[in-house]
Design a protein around this motif. Sequence first.
Motif, PDB file in Angstrom:
ATOM      1  N   ALA A  96       0.902  -1.081  -0.004  1.00 26.37           N
ATOM      2  CA  ALA A  96       0.061   0.012   0.125  1.00 26.37           C
ATOM      3  C   ALA A  96       0.953   1.239   0.044  1.00 26.37           C
ATOM      4  O   ALA A  96       0.315   2.163  -0.694  1.00 26.37           O
ATOM      5  CB  ALA A  96      -0.984  -0.283   1.000  1.00 26.37           C
ATOM      6  N   ALA A  97       1.909   1.141   0.774  1.00 29.54           N
ATOM      7  CA  ALA A  97       2.614   2.309   0.978  1.00 29.54           C
ATOM      8  C   ALA A  97       3.415   2.671  -0.648  1.00 29.54           C
ATOM      9  O   ALA A  97       3.544   3.658  -1.177  1.00 29.54           O
ATOM     10  CB  ALA A  97       3.997   2.141   1.796  1.00 29.54           C
ATOM     11  N   LEU A  98       4.019   1.440  -0.998  1.00 28.12           N
ATOM     12  CA  LEU A  98       4.599   1.552  -2.549  1.00 28.12           C
ATOM     13  C   LEU A  98       3.566   2.186  -3.546  1.00 28.12           C
ATOM     14  O   LEU A  98       4.051   3.210  -4.531  1.00 28.12           O
ATOM     15  CB  LEU A  98       5.010   0.056  -2.963  1.00 28.12           C
ATOM     16  CG  LEU A  98       5.586   0.165  -4.462  1.00 28.12           C
ATOM     17  CD1 LEU A  98       6.896   0.953  -4.501  1.00 28.12           C
ATOM     18  CD2 LEU A  98       6.059  -1.439  -4.666  1.00 28.12           C
ATOM     19  N   GLU A  99       2.604   1.710  -3.547  1.00 35.56           N
ATOM     20  CA  GLU A  99       1.202   2.092  -4.395  1.00 35.56           C
ATOM     21  C   GLU A  99       1.165   3.576  -4.302  1.00 35.56           C
ATOM     22  O   GLU A  99       1.097   4.607  -5.224  1.00 35.56           O
ATOM     23  CB  GLU A  99       0.187   1.463  -4.306  1.00 35.56           C
ATOM     24  CG  GLU A  99      -0.953   1.811  -5.164  1.00 35.56           C
ATOM     25  CD  GLU A  99      -2.371   1.773  -4.589  1.00 35.56           C
ATOM     26  OE1 GLU A  99      -3.479   2.337  -4.971  1.00 35.56           O
ATOM     27  OE2 GLU A  99      -2.470   0.811  -3.915  1.00 35.56           O
ATOM     28  N   THR A 100       0.961   4.346  -3.316  1.00 32.62           N
ATOM     29  CA  THR A 100       0.676   5.551  -2.612  1.00 32.62           C
ATOM     30  C   THR A 100       1.789   6.322  -2.996  1.00 32.62           C
ATOM     31  O   THR A 100       1.481   7.570  -3.818  1.00 32.62           O
ATOM     32  CB  THR A 100       0.226   5.685  -1.141  1.00 32.62           C
ATOM     33  OG1 THR A 100      -0.702   4.925  -0.699  1.00 32.62           O
ATOM     34  CG2 THR A 100      -0.101   7.158  -0.776  1.00 32.62           C
ATOM     35  N   TYR A 101       3.018   6.110  -2.513  1.00 35.38           N
ATOM     36  CA  TYR A 101       4.210   7.000  -2.768  1.00 35.38           C
ATOM     37  C   TYR A 101       4.422   6.970  -4.400  1.00 35.38           C
ATOM     38  O   TYR A 101       4.971   7.986  -4.762  1.00 35.38           O
ATOM     39  CB  TYR A 101       5.327   6.334  -2.170  1.00 35.38           C
ATOM     40  CG  TYR A 101       5.067   6.416  -0.410  1.00 35.38           C
ATOM     41  CD1 TYR A 101       4.559   7.692   0.050  1.00 35.38           C
ATOM     42  CD2 TYR A 101       5.528   5.533   0.290  1.00 35.38           C
ATOM     43  CE1 TYR A 101       4.599   7.655   1.316  1.00 35.38           C
ATOM     44  CE2 TYR A 101       5.508   5.515   1.560  1.00 35.38           C
ATOM     45  CZ  TYR A 101       5.029   6.574   2.115  1.00 35.38           C
ATOM     46  OH  TYR A 101       4.973   6.577   3.368  1.00 35.38           O
ATOM     47  N   THR A 102       4.194   6.118  -5.020  1.00 36.53           N
ATOM     48  CA  THR A 102       4.555   5.823  -6.462  1.00 36.53           C
ATOM     49  C   THR A 102       3.639   6.773  -7.105  1.00 36.53           C
ATOM     50  O   THR A 102       3.708   7.694  -7.994  1.00 36.53           O
ATOM     51  CB  THR A 102       4.224   4.480  -7.217  1.00 36.53           C
ATOM     52  OG1 THR A 102       5.152   3.652  -6.474  1.00 36.53           O
ATOM     53  CG2 THR A 102       4.468   4.444  -8.723  1.00 36.53           C
ATOM     54  N   ARG A 103       2.170   6.997  -6.724  1.00 34.40           N
ATOM     55  CA  ARG A 103       1.146   7.711  -7.248  1.00 34.40           C
ATOM     56  C   ARG A 103       1.580   9.256  -7.128  1.00 34.40           C
ATOM     57  O   ARG A 103       1.161  10.078  -7.565  1.00 34.40           O
ATOM     58  CB  ARG A 103      -0.069   7.406  -6.806  1.00 34.40           C
ATOM     59  CG  ARG A 103      -1.404   8.211  -7.523  1.00 34.40           C
ATOM     60  CD  ARG A 103      -2.695   7.671  -6.828  1.00 34.40           C
ATOM     61  NE  ARG A 103      -2.955   8.259  -5.405  1.00 34.40           N
ATOM     62  CZ  ARG A 103      -3.020   7.008  -4.602  1.00 34.40           C
ATOM     63  NH1 ARG A 103      -2.943   5.769  -4.866  1.00 34.40           N
ATOM     64  NH2 ARG A 103      -3.072   7.335  -3.183  1.00 34.40           N
TER      65      ARG A 103
END
Length: 712
Positions: A96-103
Amino acid sequence: MIYSFKLIHSLVLSLLLSSIFVVPSFAQSNEKNEVNELNVIGGLLEAKRYADADRQALLFIERALQKDNAPSDYLPLGKLLQAYSRFKASKAVLDAALETYTREGQLLNVARSLLHLASAERHLSNYVSAEDYLRRALSIAEMRNDRQLKAEVHLELGVVYKEQDKLELALEPLKLALAVFRDNDNVTYSSLCLSHIGDIYALLGHTTLAFTYYDDAYSAVSNLSANVENKRLLGMIKSKMGSLQLKDNEKEDALQSITDGLDLLLSTNDVGAIFEAKMLMGKALLETGDTVKGTALLQEAMSFALESGQIGLVNDVRLALAQGYMREQKFDRALIYARAGTVDARKHGNLRDQLRFLAIQLSANVSLGDFEKALDIQSVVQELREALLNSETQNAVKGLQAEIELVRQSGELEKLEESKQLVIAKAEREKLKNTLFWSASVAVLLMLFLMWSRFKQRQQTIILRREVRQQTETLQEKNSELEQAYKTLEHVSLRDPLTGLYNRHYLESQLPSEIKRSQIEIDNISTPSKKRDLLCLLIDIDHFKSINDDYGHLAGDKVLEGFSSVLKEVFRHTDLIIRWGGEEFLVVCRHSSREELPELAERCRATVASNVFNIGDDKTVKVTCSIGFSLLPPNEISHFDKAWQRTFAVVDYALYAAKLSGRNGWIGLIETYHTTDANRTPLDCKFDFPSSRIATSFNNIASIQWPEEVTR
């Protein structure tokens, strides 16, 4: 590896939580801030309520994804769960962190998330995924020129190679990391590198060299303050020193070292390190004759390793138990653990562990009199030893080739120096020989010198111009590369990776100017065109969850890809088509007329309903969609944030009403009026419109099921 998407996270977490009862004492945690959430989960972990802590962490992510916010506690929560060996729950948080920070384009946080995801995958023995995450993190660290982050990635990569038994390969990244940490005077990380290098030499059988590295690491950390992290590192190193002493048959010293290490670790919260020390303690007790206590500690470590999914620790315990049962001559029980260990070691390609377990199987079968089975195992052992020897030989040959190349280059340099001296001596002789001639021709020499100087000056000018031109071309190439890298990064940050449509970030960057342009055109009475409006449509795929449940998430992804293609056919290329999240899509039509809203909505609904979506394996499905729409903005609002928030609230409300009214239809607001109407709709009341003109594909406005009516 491949980015995760918000839809996958939401559905996976929903499925996990659908069969779980939330602990009553935390039912009101939605009202607490992020710090309280972290404290609650930390309290559960300290109380050893690991299953409850996992559930609470998954609930925390689910709520964050539903609110579409990015809590600052993503990374601390993932690291906290890893400290207690909750690697599966940690993966969900870090995904979830990876998705959010990527976005959001937070590259450093993306790299940190990838680094901790690699650590989780390593502990779960998913080494291919771990290496993929580390390569991606290393790319970002190099792009940002972050030496500390790059060193941390190299450290983790070395550990991944070490656990895969790629020992010589593991030394290179560990030594690179050690050099950076020493330059930065980072004693803790330097000692951690030293301890892992010691592990490698211990596995290679260089006991003295391994103990030297352990001792250097322990001495360096001992001089630091006695905080939790340093105690954890001291405990781990002390336990490893005990394991090394156990191999040298120094049983009493080994037992004391492991006891000291375990005492240090018990004052920390690193559950994984504590149980590794308990495993070593159990192994030492078995070798000193305390079978009951040793077996109990090993079984306790086995239960923990199986529950947390740490295959490496599971096999270490199996090896210790098998060796213990062999000493007790319980050969059948030793075979059970040795066979299970062999299967796992073969699955993860660990040649050394395969050899250890097969050696126990060989001895056990000989002791049981099954010589035919023993002979088969002996042939397998021989093949594995040859494979291991070939691997080590190849690495040794590479090192030898490098040394030979160095010697060869050194010899060539010596020959070159000798040739240079000969040339100089010959030139001196020629100079002496021609002295009389040059003395008689001074005038000629001066003229030639002047001509030669002028020629050299011209040559230097040409060379300088060439170098300037080359440097200019190189600079232009670098600028082109930087521009391309920027465009690539911008594309990644503005596009949805699954459908190729624009994402929210792109909409937020384009929408303010579009609203301002539309309002200027509307205010300009002299503008003859009627197509001056901005139209907003929110489209949701009906019953999408059932597709994922019935056919799987890959099928759901194919439906999303096909749905985006349908939207591209329905709407113009100048319209903004946005992947809003999950199965929701948002379309903003520019240079349009509000009167076109019902026609656009019906065209979209009918096209989707008539389309057949291919989901792979020669399977197809048909889907429908529900649509809410509105003029953007629905009434006169000058401030962009308010205009957008009001518009989205209206289309979301209309979409909800369309779903409640039976799905496969549309409801929307065409325009609002300044005069109050006696027959105001629930939509007028909710958004405080005096009156409005509403359109729907259902029978009539009276047949619409508004959300307030359903609630009542």
